[in-house]
Design a protein around this motif. Sequence first.
Motif, PDB file in Angstrom:
ATOM      1  N   PHE B  47      28.355  -4.770  48.311  1.00 21.31           N
ATOM      2  CA  PHE B  47      28.110  -3.807  47.438  1.00 21.31           C
ATOM      3  C   PHE B  47      27.794  -2.574  48.823  1.00 21.31           C
ATOM      4  CE2 PHE B  47      27.484  -3.234  43.317  1.00 21.31           C
ATOM      5  CZ  PHE B  47      28.346  -4.433  42.573  1.00 21.31           C
ATOM      6  N   SER B 229      26.900  -6.032  38.432  1.00 19.41           N
ATOM      7  CA  SER B 229      27.947  -6.592  39.599  1.00 19.41           C
ATOM      8  C   SER B 229      27.946  -8.214  39.111  1.00 19.41           C
ATOM      9  CB  SER B 229      26.886  -6.913  41.166  1.00 19.41           C
ATOM     10  OG  SER B 229      25.237  -7.244  41.169  1.00 19.41           O
ATOM     11  N   ASP B 230      28.131  -8.372  38.025  1.00 24.30           N
ATOM     12  CA  ASP B 230      28.467  -9.862  38.082  1.00 24.30           C
ATOM     13  C   ASP B 230      28.897  -9.888  35.864  1.00 24.30           C
ATOM     14  OD1 ASP B 230      27.588 -11.947  38.498  1.00 24.30           O
ATOM     15  OD2 ASP B 230      26.097 -12.701  36.566  1.00 24.30           O
ATOM     16  N   SER B 231      30.299  -8.828  36.761  1.00 28.11           N
ATOM     17  CA  SER B 231      31.227  -8.553  35.118  1.00 28.11           C
ATOM     18  C   SER B 231      31.946 -10.506  35.763  1.00 28.11           C
ATOM     19  CB  SER B 231      32.070  -7.712  35.615  1.00 28.11           C
ATOM     20  OG  SER B 231      32.608  -7.472  37.078  1.00 28.11           O
ATOM     21  N   HIS B 234      33.672  -9.548  39.483  1.00 26.04           N
ATOM     22  CA  HIS B 234      33.265  -9.836  40.532  1.00 26.04           C
ATOM     23  C   HIS B 234      33.080 -10.915  40.529  1.00 26.04           C
ATOM     24  CE1 HIS B 234      31.355  -5.565  39.613  1.00 26.04           C
ATOM     25  NE2 HIS B 234      31.475  -5.591  40.582  1.00 26.04           N
ATOM     26  N   LYS B 235      33.452 -11.867  39.547  1.00 24.73           N
ATOM     27  CA  LYS B 235      33.101 -12.978  40.152  1.00 24.73           C
ATOM     28  C   LYS B 235      34.237 -13.522  40.641  1.00 24.73           C
ATOM     29  CE  LYS B 235      29.454 -14.236  36.471  1.00 24.73           C
ATOM     30  NZ  LYS B 235      29.291 -15.070  34.943  1.00 24.73           N
ATOM     31  N   ARG B 238      34.138 -13.325  44.156  1.00 22.40           N
ATOM     32  CA  ARG B 238      33.407 -13.676  45.046  1.00 22.40           C
ATOM     33  C   ARG B 238      34.192 -15.279  45.014  1.00 22.40           C
ATOM     34  NH1 ARG B 238      28.343 -11.249  41.758  1.00 22.40           N
ATOM     35  NH2 ARG B 238      28.996 -13.324  40.658  1.00 22.40           N
ATOM     36  N   GLU B 269      38.560  -4.427  44.469  1.00 25.85           N
ATOM     37  CA  GLU B 269      37.640  -5.415  45.121  1.00 25.85           C
ATOM     38  C   GLU B 269      36.890  -5.377  46.509  1.00 25.85           C
ATOM     39  OE1 GLU B 269      40.992  -5.074  45.993  1.00 25.85           O
ATOM     40  OE2 GLU B 269      41.905  -7.439  46.105  1.00 25.85           O
ATOM     41  N   PRO B 272      33.448  -2.383  45.366  1.00 27.19           N
ATOM     42  CA  PRO B 272      33.147  -2.846  43.747  1.00 27.19           C
ATOM     43  C   PRO B 272      32.335  -3.060  42.803  1.00 27.19           C
ATOM     44  CG  PRO B 272      32.123  -4.273  45.492  1.00 27.19           C
ATOM     45  CD  PRO B 272      32.915  -2.950  45.511  1.00 27.19           C
ATOM     46  N   ILE B 317      32.960  -0.541  35.387  1.00 27.49           N
ATOM     47  CA  ILE B 317      31.760  -0.942  34.813  1.00 27.49           C
ATOM     48  C   ILE B 317      31.949  -1.014  33.920  1.00 27.49           C
ATOM     49  CG2 ILE B 317      30.045  -2.317  35.913  1.00 27.49           C
ATOM     50  CD1 ILE B 317      30.325  -2.547  38.781  1.00 27.49           C
ATOM     51  N   ASP B 385      29.390  -6.696  31.982  1.00 28.08           N
ATOM     52  CA  ASP B 385      29.056  -7.597  32.319  1.00 28.08           C
ATOM     53  C   ASP B 385      28.100  -7.882  31.672  1.00 28.08           C
ATOM     54  OD1 ASP B 385      26.279  -8.583  34.095  1.00 28.08           O
ATOM     55  OD2 ASP B 385      26.632  -7.165  35.676  1.00 28.08           O
TER      56      ASP B 385
END
Lengths: 271, 402
Positions: B47, B229-231, B234-235, B238, B269, B272, B317, B385
């Motif tokens: 980010f 930031s945790d959809s 996004h995972k 990561r 990606e 993001p 998102i 998310d």
Amino acid sequence: MNELFKLLLLTLFSVILIAFYSCKKDEPIPDENPSEKSGKLIFKFNHVIDGQNIDYDTIKYVNEAGNKYGVNVIQYFVTDVTLHKSGGTSMMIDDWTDFAYVDTDIPTTLTWEVFDPIPIGNYDSITFTLGFNEVKNQSFMFVNPPEVNMVWPVYLGGGYHYLKINTKWIDTTGLARGCAWHLGIGQTYDSSGIVNGFIQNYFTVGLPNSSFEITENNTKEIQIVMNVENWFKNPNTYNFDDFGGDIMQTQAAMILGCENGHDVFTIGYIQ
Amino acid sequence: MKNLKYFLILIGFIVLISACKKDEPTEPAEDTPFKATPYVFDIPNHFPTIMNIPEDNPMTVEGVELGRYLFYDGRLAGREDEGLYMSCGTCHLQEYSFENGVGFGHGLPDSNGYSKPSPHVMLPMINLVWNHEGYLWNGMISKNNTNLGSAGYGVPAEPQFHMRNIESLVWMGIAAAHEMNSTVDASVNAIKNISIYPPMFEAAFGTPEINYDRIAKAIAQFIRTLVASDSKAHKVFRGDENFSDSERRGFNLFVTEQGADCFHCHGSEGAPLFTTHLFYNNAKDSFFSGIYDDPRDRYHITGNPTDLGAYKATTLINIEKTGPYMHDGRFKTLDDVINFYNSGLKWSPYADPLMHKLVPPYGNGAELTPFQIADLKAFLLTLTDEAFLTNPDFAKPAGLQY
């Protein structure tokens, strides 16, 4: 007693000596070549079509293939700028963060004040890479705009666009059609259309008539001009109707642009 | 004699240590200015690191908490005496990514009982701390908009328009007829009369004084904490999860020009936030005159004809939760949106060049197969998310009644 006095004197002397040296203040590390004299360098970027400043968002230009076209925005990276001297020596402006991102929508990007001091002397020519070479073109190295918006998907090779020219041309219907004329890493595909390899399309640009002199504590300003029409001619005549509005998955189109790129940039002035 | 030797060595060490003592900073003055607890952002992987936080409104833990209360307090409208309550949180619902979930909103009624509808549907109120391109669909609230606050522009010089940021939007929320339909004075007076607030203002700003400037700053601080930031996507980026085959194919369509080419405006990606925060005419309409069109498009901010019909690219998102879609809510479902980009584009000379699938003379689109459409949708659904949508830090404070 005499022995005691000697011991006392010796101890005090040692302590003072050690204290003096151990408490020496941190001093700045001197330059590696303190005697090397230097000046500064500023690059200005300008963009023209047929020798005239671009009238953006206006479809009024005609390329070598006869396409009538206009330009919305131009965005690109200039890296590995190298200053060449006679005798084969050269100096790369090598501070990694000191690449140039140029964006015609962002006036501040049209000036690049080079961070590195430039040793004084005469330089015969300048070269640079359009985009990034394969070592430097790493995905995720930019997180902030505007550079992050140049991302080139990992699936298509990753890293970042070398160049974006967002343009419109009058297609065979006689109406304007958008084109994302973008250069970056090319791909090869298997028979089912799946990516099975990548092609590095970055190239070195040599600037003709780019000799200059750096004098001590002075700044030299060099204007680099992009002659947009040259992207579409010499040696390849590029016709928008042949490739349509997108080319980043069409290596046959991107290579034409890259091969034409050798004479796109010229020197506007050196002062 | 031996003891004397040790004594002298000891003296030597003491001298050494004392001599080498580092310079100490000078003692702070007794009247040290008030300092609240700095709010520390945990910036998610990849980010942006540059955040849009005004210098005169630094984030603090106390400021954010105060902002959360004010965001959700229906008395903020200052119309309690009429039995009317409205807060930011009345319409900006966490479960819908801080949109309202229905489309156009309506303001509190005027003296005739008329509730004015909002001119546009909402934008998701997430990840705004990384927006540097202006707020609202046309980017009107922006540091680059020097018209803000000038006579005749339709908004007052103050309060808050010197900041041209989220703080300015708070004024809009209170004063606009299609929102709280109130006044800043009524709002401030209402908050002043609530006993929980003076200590909270003191904790956030150093004194219990309540004024509009502080209200706006606190709410803006809270809004800046709304980070999604945790959809699943996004995972995956990561390396913590994997896409299904369908989601992977959908993502490849998302990022390829010969697929759906969403990424140039909506990220990937490597970008993001899933938006550039920039403005595009995305080929929804074929006719623009510049006179009879939406007076709130980008053109009416820049005056550049190429911005006719252009609006901010929304973040994708939580896109599943933020319908109806587009600035006017014309598409009710995500399927409608995909179908539009697949075959419903409308040609005009103002469409952005990135809309390269727009083929004259009519329009067309990505021309995906039904299977590809299903894959693309499968990927888009991975952008939800859930942790954000249920995060108690962003929810209405438990003790707040109104």
